[in-house]
Design a protein around this motif. Structure first.
Motif, PDB file in Angstrom:
ATOM      1  N   GLN A 122       3.128 -14.484   6.246  1.00 39.01           N
ATOM      2  CA  GLN A 122       3.802 -13.215   5.997  1.00 39.01           C
ATOM      3  C   GLN A 122       5.194 -13.466   5.420  1.00 39.01           C
ATOM      4  OE1 GLN A 122       2.322 -10.195   6.346  1.00 39.01           O
ATOM      5  NE2 GLN A 122       0.463 -11.380   6.846  1.00 39.01           N
ATOM      6  N   PRO A 123       5.618 -12.655   4.478  1.00 38.31           N
ATOM      7  CA  PRO A 123       4.874 -11.569   3.849  1.00 38.31           C
ATOM      8  C   PRO A 123       3.802 -12.127   2.911  1.00 38.31           C
ATOM      9  CG  PRO A 123       6.940 -11.896   2.703  1.00 38.31           C
ATOM     10  CD  PRO A 123       6.970 -12.815   3.897  1.00 38.31           C
ATOM     11  N   ASP A 139       4.696   4.959   7.079  1.00 34.91           N
ATOM     12  CA  ASP A 139       5.585   4.073   6.335  1.00 34.91           C
ATOM     13  C   ASP A 139       6.543   4.852   5.440  1.00 34.91           C
ATOM     14  OD1 ASP A 139       4.686   1.618   7.322  1.00 34.91           O
ATOM     15  OD2 ASP A 139       3.071   1.486   5.849  1.00 34.91           O
ATOM     16  N   LYS A 174       9.548   0.793   3.393  1.00 34.40           N
ATOM     17  CA  LYS A 174       9.196   0.122   4.637  1.00 34.40           C
ATOM     18  C   LYS A 174       7.991  -0.787   4.429  1.00 34.40           C
ATOM     19  CE  LYS A 174       7.973   1.114   9.484  1.00 34.40           C
ATOM     20  NZ  LYS A 174       7.734   2.209  10.472  1.00 34.40           N
ATOM     21  N   TRP A 175       6.993  -0.283   3.746  1.00 40.20           N
ATOM     22  CA  TRP A 175       5.811  -1.105   3.449  1.00 40.20           C
ATOM     23  C   TRP A 175       6.170  -2.256   2.509  1.00 40.20           C
ATOM     24  CZ3 TRP A 175       3.719  -1.828  -1.450  1.00 40.20           C
ATOM     25  CH2 TRP A 175       2.560  -2.604  -1.482  1.00 40.20           C
ATOM     26  N   ARG A 219       7.635  -5.151   4.096  1.00 37.57           N
ATOM     27  CA  ARG A 219       6.656  -5.874   4.908  1.00 37.57           C
ATOM     28  C   ARG A 219       5.705  -6.702   4.043  1.00 37.57           C
ATOM     29  NH1 ARG A 219       4.898  -1.533   7.514  1.00 37.57           N
ATOM     30  NH2 ARG A 219       2.901  -1.291   6.459  1.00 37.57           N
ATOM     31  N   TYR A 220       5.468  -6.228   2.842  1.00 37.50           N
ATOM     32  CA  TYR A 220       4.445  -6.836   1.989  1.00 37.50           C
ATOM     33  C   TYR A 220       4.994  -7.925   1.073  1.00 37.50           C
ATOM     34  CZ  TYR A 220       0.154  -7.124  -0.676  1.00 37.50           C
ATOM     35  OH  TYR A 220      -1.004  -7.576  -1.241  1.00 37.50           O
TER      36      TYR A 220
END
Length: 398
Positions: free
Chosen positions: A327-328, A221, A349-350, A353-354
């Protein structure tokens, strides 16, 4: 009534201060073996002697207490949990939108007093060189079991159930929708609010990437320019997280020492201030002796080391279950401001996504204790983020 909110003023009995003075005078100093000039083995003996000498001869708790009492403070009890908080309404300029309710969350080893430098600029921006339209109603609670949110006798309190308590606090204060901000443990509280209560949360502003459940960052990531962050975090987890392992597994055992020795407690807390801040090894370039001692006093005088440390102990796997699998995980609009001087930085990047990531920023100066270290940077970023959300305050976000 169970939902009563009462005004609160700090008034420590003189007998407690006299007892502390006697304990400081009787300190039994440990041996320091070899060179510890860089604090590589932990708290430096020479500096601790200097700090305690100042504590005994120059430090004035009553002056600190009076300064704290300038902030309007309150207490209530929610589900058996005592809650202490500061509540200041924002100054609304004529024709300006209503101030956004903002609950700001500290961490460990912090207290509510670490938030003092950002409270004024957030509630009265015009008086601090800002735009009156950026005003917030600020709610700054002490985490359960910290300082005056005590005595805590309820098991299971950590960031997830704290978020549930905070929603009830905001209900009690009459706020249907609100924003949240936090760092350290407070970032996990704020992230949980943005996960479980996204329909109520206007936005989440973090200065540490709190992850309340998987997926956690993976090595791939990290972008090339972020790899040093991952390496720094790995070093911290290998060399600097002994406190975490103790507090996750045996907080009660070490608690006997922390509750019996004010010098031991102050050493435990102060070493973290030096290690986690952007101070270049000189802790007093960021925190004054009064700052360091007052932080220790707020734990000592309220007997809250163990109840604060249990926020680590209570993070059991079974208590970390997500509230949903959408998600997220954090659906509320989120801003992440990370400081290069911090020990904990996570990849973009993480984060994308989170979180429902709407703002990303990296600060060149500052570290883990942003509200104390770089309040100007933090306040500017909070204002900028929530300014973008104002048109949607009366709508549920998608």
């Amino acid at each position: 009534m169970t939902d009563v909110i009462t005004p609160f003023r700090i008034a420590i009995p003189q007998a407690d201060l006299d007892d502390l003075a006697q304990r400081l005078a009787r300190t039994r100093w440990p041996q320091e073996i070899g060179d510890n000039s860089q604090w590589q083995a932990g708290m430096n003996l020479g500096y601790m002697r200097e700090l305690v000498d100042y504590w005994r001869t120059q430090y004035d708790w009553r002056a600190q207490e009076a300064a704290m009492n300038l902030l309007p403070q309150f207490r209530t009890v929610i589900d058996g949990v005592p809650v202490h908080f500061v509540h200041i309404k924002g100054k609304r300029a004529e024709g300006a939108p209503a101030p956004i309710p903002l609950i700001i969350n500290h961490g460990w080893p912090w207290t509510f007093w670490d938030m003092r430098k950002i409270i004024g600029p957030l509630t009265d921006p015009a008086a601090h060189g800002g735009d009156a339209a950026d005003a917030f109603d600020v709610i700054a609670p002490s985490l359960p079991g910290f300082a005056f949110s005590s005595p805590l006798t309820t098991e299971g309190m950590f960031f997830n159930p704290t978020a549930d308590v905070w929603v009830k606090l905001m209900d009690r204060l009459g706020y249907d929708r609100f924003a949240t901000q936090g760092g350290d443990i407070g970032s996990f509280v704020s992230a949980r609010l943005g996960h479980k209560y996204a329909d109520r949360v206007i936005g989440v502003h973090l200065h540490l990437a709190g992850a309340v459940m998987p997926p956690f960052p993976a090595p791939d990531d990290y972008a090339p320019e972020e790899r040093e962050w991952g390496a720094k975090f790995a070093r911290f987890m290998a060399e600097g997280n002994g406190y975490m392992q103790i507090q996750r597994t045996r907080p009660q055992t070490i608690g006997f020492a922390m509750h019996d020795s004010p010098v031991g407690l102050a050493a435990w807390l102060t070493e973290k201030r030096r290690a986690w801040s952007d101070c270049g090894g000189d802790v007093e370039s960021v925190f004054s002796k009064d700052d360091l001692i007052t932080n220790a006093m707020l734990y000592w005088l309220t007997d809250t080391y163990v109840s604060s440390a249990r926020h680590y102990y209570e993070t059991k796997a079974e208590a970390m279950a997500p509230a949903h699998d959408r998600q997220p995980p954090v659906e509320a609009p989120t801003a992440l401001l990370q400081f290069k001087g911090d020990v904990w930085m996570q990849p973009r990047k993480w984060a994308e996504r989170y979180y429902n990531l709407k703002r990303w920023n990296i600060a060149e100066r500052g570290g883990h204790f942003a509200p104390m270290e770089t309040p100007d940077v933090l306040v500017d970023d909070i204002r900028a983020f929530f300014r973008t959300l104002r048109p949607d305050l009366l709508q549920n976000h998608g």
